[in-house]
Design an enzyme around this catalytic site. Sequence first.
Site, PDB file in Angstrom:
ATOM      1  N   LYS A  37       5.720  -7.959   2.463  1.00  0.00           N
ATOM      2  CA  LYS A  37       5.581  -7.856   3.911  1.00  0.00           C
ATOM      3  C   LYS A  37       4.195  -8.531   4.226  1.00  0.00           C
ATOM      4  CE  LYS A  37       5.009  -3.124   3.885  1.00  0.00           C
ATOM      5  NZ  LYS A  37       4.708  -3.088   2.240  1.00  0.00           N
ATOM      6  N   GLY A  89       0.958  -1.202  -0.141  1.00  0.00           N
ATOM      7  CA  GLY A  89      -0.141   0.067  -0.126  1.00  0.00           C
ATOM      8  C   GLY A  89       0.936   1.189  -0.072  1.00  0.00           C
ATOM      9  N   HIS A 142      -0.005  -0.162   8.729  1.00  0.00           N
ATOM     10  CA  HIS A 142      -1.276   0.481   7.736  1.00  0.00           C
ATOM     11  C   HIS A 142      -2.445   1.184   8.572  1.00  0.00           C
ATOM     12  CE1 HIS A 142       0.528  -2.652   5.609  1.00  0.00           C
ATOM     13  NE2 HIS A 142       0.388  -2.100   4.448  1.00  0.00           N
ATOM     14  N   GLY A 181       1.466   5.146   1.263  1.00  0.00           N
ATOM     15  CA  GLY A 181       1.369   5.911   2.496  1.00  0.00           C
ATOM     16  C   GLY A 181       2.644   5.591   3.417  1.00  0.00           C
ATOM     17  N   HIS A 182       3.534   5.063   2.988  1.00  0.00           N
ATOM     18  CA  HIS A 182       4.529   4.180   3.657  1.00  0.00           C
ATOM     19  C   HIS A 182       5.870   4.855   3.516  1.00  0.00           C
ATOM     20  CE1 HIS A 182       1.825   1.393   5.251  1.00  0.00           C
ATOM     21  NE2 HIS A 182       1.790   0.822   3.939  1.00  0.00           N
TER      22      HIS A 182
END
Lengths: 213, 355
Positions: free
Chosen positions: B105, B54, B219, B56-57
Site C-alpha cells: 500500500k 500496520g 491509518h 489495525g486494518h
Amino acid sequence: MITKQEIINWLERAGEIYEKQRGYLTELDKAIGDADHGNNMNRGFQKVTENLADHSDSDIKNILSMVAKTLISSVGGAAGPLYGTLFLKGAGSIDASDEISDSDLLHFWEEGIKGVQARGRAEAGDKTMIDSLLPALETLKQSIGNNEEITKALEKAAQSAKKGMEETIPLIAKKGRASYLGERSKEHQDPGATSSYYLVSALAEAVSNNSSE
Amino acid sequence: MKKLINKVDDVLNEQLKGFASAHNDLLKVNFEPTFAYRKDAPIKNKVALISGGGSGHEPLHNGYVGSGMLDAACPGEIFTSPTPDQMYEAAKKVDGGAGVLFIVKNYTGDVMNFEMAADMAREDGIDVRNVIIDDDVAVKDSLFTAGRRGMGVTVLAEKICGAAADAGYDLDQIEALCRKVNRHGKSMGMALTACITPANGTPSFDLDENKMEIGIGIHGEPGVERMELKSANEITQMLVSGILDDENYTRKLHEWSSDKNDWVDVKVTDEPIGNGDRVIAMVNSMGGTPISELYGVYSKMEELLEAAGIEIARSMVGHYITSLEMQGVSITLLKVDNELLKFYDAPVHTPGWHQ
C-alpha cells in the site's frame, strides 16, 4: 577526536531523550501524521540501549552498524528505514576503530544524510527530518573546516538543528503522511525534524559532558 | 479508552496468538520476526504473494493468508508499517522457486520498508517485485504529496493475483496483472469518528460531534477535508462522484527493473471508470460502522452507478480493510474484464474470505 565511550554515551543519552519525549513526539505526530512517532523512536532506541550491553568489545563502526540494524528491525514506520539508513550509510563511511577523528564524524553525518535523502527522496523545505539534519551538517562542516573544538562544533550544530526544526512550523509538508493535509500541515512542528534534533543534541551533550569530566 | 485488551504492550502478540490458534487449519504465525504464512508453504513453482502493513486494518492482511490469496502477511505494530526483516524472512519461507510479489500500500513507511526487504531478498537470489497500490482518489496531487494511498483495491489485488498464481501465472505475468488491477481500481473513504490505538489511548484526530472527515486514509490519519455531517445519501454521492469524476491520474511509481537491476521511476496513468464499464463494487466499513448502514450506502451507490451506465458485475459489502473501531465507510470500484472476473470468482480459503 571522538572516543568509543562518547559514542556509547551519545546513544544512551538519545535513548533517555526519546523515552522522555515519547509523548511529546507522538503528540506532534498526531497533529499532522498518524500519532506513532514517539512510540516508534522510543521502542527503537530502548532496543539500541539494550544491545549496547553486548557490544563492549566492538569498535565504533560495529556499534553504529548495530544501531542501524536495530532501528531497521524495530522502529517500523518511515522512521525505521530512514534512521536505519542514516546509521547504515554513516557507519559504512568510517574506519573500524575505538576512536574517530572529527572529520570521520563529519563523514558519518554527510554519508548518512545522503542515504536518508536517497531513501526518502526528500529535499530541504519538505517539512521532514532533513530540515534539521541539513543545517546541522552545514554548521558542523564549517566549524570543523575552521578547526574549532569538537565540543563547540557539535553545540553549534545542535543549535542549527534546533533552528531548522523550529523553521518547519510554517512549512507545508510535501512528504509522508503529513503531505495529505496540504495547507493544514502549516503551523505544526514536524515530528521527524524534532526527533532528528534530539539525535544531534544528544551527541553534543555526550561529547561535551565527557570532555568536562 | 475502553478496549477489550490486557496490557497495551502485549496487544499485538496476544491477538496474533489467538489468530494463529483459531485458524490453525489454514495458516501459522511466526514470531521474531512476525509474519503469518499459509500452512502448506512453500508451494513449489507457484509465485508467492506477500503483503503487509500496520495492524489495525483486520481482516487485511493476515486474514487474507491462505490458499487462493496471500502466501504470507507481515503485520507491523498498530498503524505502523512492518520492518524489512519481517518481509525478508517471510519471502525466504514462502518462495517456491517462482519468485515473490510484494503487494504494498502506498504509505511512505510501507514503501520504504518493503523496498529494503526486496533488496535483502534479492541478495539471497530470490526474484522479488514490488507493486504499489495507490487507489485513493481523495488525494489529487502526486507532486506535492506522497501520492495516493492504498485502500480497498489492495484487497482485490490480493484476491485476483492470488487466484492467478494458483492458475500458474509466472512472476512477470502476476506483476503485470497486479499493476493492471491498480490502474483499474479507485477508492474513496470518509470517517464519522476517529479511532483510538491502544498505545496512545486517545483518538487519532479530533472530530466534533457534528463534523465528518472526507478523504481519510486507513491509518487513522485525518482526511483531506472536514465538513458538516451529511446524510448517507449525500455522503455516498460525494464518494461515488469522487471516483467517477476522477481525472486521468498520472504519477511516477518506484518499481524494480529486472533489466536495469535497479529501482526506476515509472510513469503510470489510471483508467477512468464510466459509461459501459462493468465493475466490482465494494462498500467497506472502516470498522465501527455496522453492516446495516453499509447496505444503505450500497443502495444509493447502485442507483448512482446505474444512472452513470455502469454495471455492477459483483458486489462486496462488509469489513475488508478497516481502521480499528473508526465509524465510516469507503467505496471501491474496480473496472473488470473477463480475466479479472475469472480470478475474482476463483475459490479462496482464508480466515477473511471463503468461497
